[in-house]
Design a protein around this motif. Structure first.
Motif, PDB file in Angstrom:
ATOM      1  N   LEU A 128       0.842  -1.205   0.000  1.00  0.00           N
ATOM      2  CA  LEU A 128       0.000   0.000   0.000  1.00  0.00           C
ATOM      3  C   LEU A 128       0.873   1.249   0.000  1.00  0.00           C
ATOM      4  N   MET A 129       1.968   1.223   0.745  1.00  0.00           N
ATOM      5  CA  MET A 129       2.874   2.370   0.769  1.00  0.00           C
ATOM      6  C   MET A 129       3.492   2.604  -0.605  1.00  0.00           C
ATOM      7  N   ALA A 130       3.667   1.524  -1.361  1.00  0.00           N
ATOM      8  CA  ALA A 130       4.223   1.660  -2.713  1.00  0.00           C
ATOM      9  C   ALA A 130       3.275   2.401  -3.642  1.00  0.00           C
ATOM     10  N   ARG A 131       2.024   2.511  -3.246  1.00  0.00           N
ATOM     11  CA  ARG A 131       1.037   3.255  -4.039  1.00  0.00           C
ATOM     12  C   ARG A 131       0.921   4.695  -3.539  1.00  0.00           C
ATOM     13  N   ALA A 132       2.004   5.219  -2.954  1.00  0.00           N
ATOM     14  CA  ALA A 132       1.971   6.539  -2.310  1.00  0.00           C
ATOM     15  C   ALA A 132       1.458   7.637  -3.232  1.00  0.00           C
ATOM     16  N   ASP A 133       1.759   7.537  -4.521  1.00  0.00           N
ATOM     17  CA  ASP A 133       1.323   8.571  -5.461  1.00  0.00           C
ATOM     18  C   ASP A 133      -0.200   8.646  -5.554  1.00  0.00           C
ATOM     19  N   GLU A 134      -0.882   7.533  -5.227  1.00  0.00           N
ATOM     20  CA  GLU A 134      -2.338   7.500  -5.319  1.00  0.00           C
ATOM     21  C   GLU A 134      -3.006   7.976  -4.028  1.00  0.00           C
ATOM     22  N   LEU A 135      -2.207   8.133  -2.966  1.00  0.00           N
ATOM     23  CA  LEU A 135      -2.764   8.425  -1.655  1.00  0.00           C
ATOM     24  C   LEU A 135      -2.786   9.920  -1.370  1.00  0.00           C
ATOM     25  N   THR A 136      -3.771  10.340  -0.595  1.00  0.00           N
ATOM     26  CA  THR A 136      -3.789  11.709  -0.101  1.00  0.00           C
ATOM     27  C   THR A 136      -2.810  11.813   1.060  1.00  0.00           C
ATOM     28  N   ALA A 137      -2.509  13.035   1.481  1.00  0.00           N
ATOM     29  CA  ALA A 137      -1.588  13.225   2.602  1.00  0.00           C
ATOM     30  C   ALA A 137      -2.133  12.558   3.857  1.00  0.00           C
ATOM     31  N   GLU A 138      -3.451  12.646   4.066  1.00  0.00           N
ATOM     32  CA  GLU A 138      -4.074  12.026   5.234  1.00  0.00           C
ATOM     33  C   GLU A 138      -3.960  10.507   5.177  1.00  0.00           C
ATOM     34  N   GLU A 139      -4.170   9.953   3.972  1.00  0.00           N
ATOM     35  CA  GLU A 139      -4.068   8.497   3.818  1.00  0.00           C
ATOM     36  C   GLU A 139      -2.642   8.012   4.025  1.00  0.00           C
ATOM     37  N   ARG A 140      -1.659   8.773   3.530  1.00  0.00           N
ATOM     38  CA  ARG A 140      -0.254   8.385   3.729  1.00  0.00           C
ATOM     39  C   ARG A 140       0.085   8.353   5.210  1.00  0.00           C
ATOM     40  N   GLU A 141      -0.429   9.339   5.950  1.00  0.00           N
ATOM     41  CA  GLU A 141      -0.167   9.389   7.390  1.00  0.00           C
ATOM     42  C   GLU A 141      -0.779   8.179   8.084  1.00  0.00           C
ATOM     43  N   LYS A 142      -1.982   7.770   7.646  1.00  0.00           N
ATOM     44  CA  LYS A 142      -2.634   6.602   8.245  1.00  0.00           C
ATOM     45  C   LYS A 142      -1.873   5.319   7.924  1.00  0.00           C
ATOM     46  N   VAL A 143      -1.363   5.228   6.684  1.00  0.00           N
ATOM     47  CA  VAL A 143      -0.594   4.041   6.294  1.00  0.00           C
ATOM     48  C   VAL A 143       0.677   3.954   7.123  1.00  0.00           C
ATOM     49  N   GLU A 144       1.360   5.084   7.316  1.00  0.00           N
ATOM     50  CA  GLU A 144       2.567   5.095   8.148  1.00  0.00           C
ATOM     51  C   GLU A 144       2.236   4.679   9.578  1.00  0.00           C
ATOM     52  N   GLY A 145       1.049   5.089  10.034  1.00  0.00           N
ATOM     53  CA  GLY A 145       0.622   4.710  11.375  1.00  0.00           C
ATOM     54  C   GLY A 145       0.378   3.220  11.524  1.00  0.00           C
ATOM     55  N   LEU A 146       0.082   2.553  10.394  1.00  0.00           N
ATOM     56  CA  LEU A 146      -0.152   1.108  10.444  1.00  0.00           C
ATOM     57  C   LEU A 146       1.105   0.359  10.871  1.00  0.00           C
ATOM     58  N   TYR A 147       2.274   0.869  10.474  1.00  0.00           N
ATOM     59  CA  TYR A 147       3.525   0.226  10.888  1.00  0.00           C
ATOM     60  C   TYR A 147       3.649   0.243  12.410  1.00  0.00           C
ATOM     61  N   THR A 148       3.346   1.396  13.003  1.00  0.00           N
ATOM     62  CA  THR A 148       3.434   1.523  14.461  1.00  0.00           C
ATOM     63  C   THR A 148       2.429   0.607  15.140  1.00  0.00           C
TER      64      THR A 148
END
Length: 415
Positions: free
Chosen positions: A208-228
């Protein structure tokens, strides 16, 4: 056959069918699953059934692609031959296997299931999803191993070995980011209570992180939060697994004691995993390990981690001082980490998510680096002292084994 195609056929013979049957069924299943998930009822039979229904409402489309016109296959059902479409046959043998894993299955029934698996796989066309075929083949091979032992399929054996797939869609690329983030969060929650699919969940987050270009800034932050969230879940899973008695956590008293414990475990063919904090996760109950490695350290009960964001450090070693300076000026300020340059090495500090963003940014910009969690000068000292200590312990262990062999030969009169 797709639901809308079925609607046309039913309509042609006089049945009144909802105009958007695909959408209606998909939304109904989705709403029911979300309701169960909100009540943390994901381990119920109802949720399992809905998960299977979701296969045919778009979430699992990728797995069954290419099977629409694959013909039929004959399976044995209650001792009698019965004809199925290939996709339906594959779904049936998978469901039968999941049922066997949840309840166990007798030897004779397992043999029938193996024969049904072979029949269904033999009918799998070249146009079918090869990734799905590989997953089915792994299930088939496991069933074959169980049949060879002669005891049927044991309850939970497939899950305990970490082979089972999670209940998420096999075709994540077909899902939008919002849905996928929610599904991964549910998988993480389920994993924290028990399971061994952390690597699979991390792979999904990476994809999902590899699709960063498709994500909004809010979605990217949520994806990063998934790692934590996954890191925290790993800790909680560890606590739950130890509490259940399935594994033990052992903390060696020293580097040498660690080496000694690993040698003894290997000699006894006992599986273990070396953790980042220097402890060992061992697939045995504590009381069964006391005599073997108890003198090398202590058994510990891990504490469940909290969700507080802590500050972490990394030492990034670049190819040269110029690249290090460029990264400190152009990359690190944009990912919320502080940096300090020392020649070709940059010390960065920030939350786990921020450090992950930093290393990802370095890769994206094509910079070749060595990432260390310890200052480079300390690494050299640790490596040297570890070699000395490990060699000393290995020599001692070998000498003990030598004395043991000599004693045995003496007892037998060989010496």
């Amino acid at each position: 056959m797709k639901l809308n195609e079925a609607k046309k056929i039913l309509g042609s013979v006089g049945y009144s069918v909802n105009d958007n049957l695909d959408g209606y069924v998909k939304n109904t299943v989705k709403n029911l699953m979300e309701s169960l998930e909100s009540r943390r009822a994901t381990r119920t039979k109802s949720y399992q059934i809905l998960s299977e229904m979701a296969r045919f409402t778009g979430r699992y489309t990728g797995s069954f692609a290419g099977l629409e016109d694959a013909g039929t296959v004959t399976l044995t059902v209650r001792g009698q031959p019965k004809e199925f479409g290939v996709a339906e046959a594959l779904s049936k043998v998978e469901n039968d296997f999941k049922s066997a894993n949840s309840k166990n299955m007798s030897q004779s029934t397992a043999e029938t299931l193996l024969a049904n698996f072979d029949a269904a796989l033999a009918a799998f066309p070249e146009t079918g999803n090869q990734e799905y075929l590989a997953e089915l083949q792994k299930e088939r091979d496991y069933i074959s191993q169980c049949v060879e032992t002669g005891d049927g399929i044991p309850q939970g054996g497939w899950t305990e070995q970490g082979l089972a797939r999670t209940t998420h869609s096999r075709d994540d690329s077909a899902l939008d980011a919002k849905t996928l983030i929610r599904n991964i969060q549910n998988s993480i929650t389920s994993f924290s209570r028990g399971g061994s699919n952390a690597d699979l969940i991390k792979d999904r987050i990476d994809q999902l992180m590899a699709r960063a270009d498709e994500l909004t800034a809010e979605e990217r932050e949520k994806v990063e939060g998934l790692y934590t969230k996954l890191e925290i879940a790993v800790g909680r899973n560890r606590v739950n697994t130890v509490a259940s008695g399935k594994v033990s956590i052992f903390k060696p008293a020293s580097t040498g004691a660690l080496t000694r414990a690993k040698i003894r475990l290997n000699h006894s063919n006992i599986k273990f995993t070396e953790n980042e904090d220097g402890t060992l996760t061992i697939k045995k109950k504590q009381e069964e390990l006391e005599d073997l490695i108890g003198d090398c350290g202590e058994f510990v009960t891990p504490e469940a981690p909290t969700a507080t964001a802590t500050s972490n450090d990394l030492w990034i070693e670049f190819a040269n001082a110029e690249e290090a300076q460029i990264a400190a000026e152009e990359i690190f300020p944009n990912v919320n980490v502080t940096s300090e340059v020392d020649g070709s090495i940059v010390h960065i500090n920030g939350t786990a998510a921020a450090l992950r963003r930093a290393t990802t940014a370095l890769q994206t910009n094509g910079l070749q680096v060595q990432v260390n969690t310890t200052p480079v000068e300390e690494l050299a000292e640790i490596e040297e002292s570890t070699k000395v200590e490990e060699n000393k312990e290995l020599i001692n262990e070998s000498y003990e084994n030598y004395l043991d062999v000599v004693a045995r030969l003496t007892d037998y009169g060989a010496i």
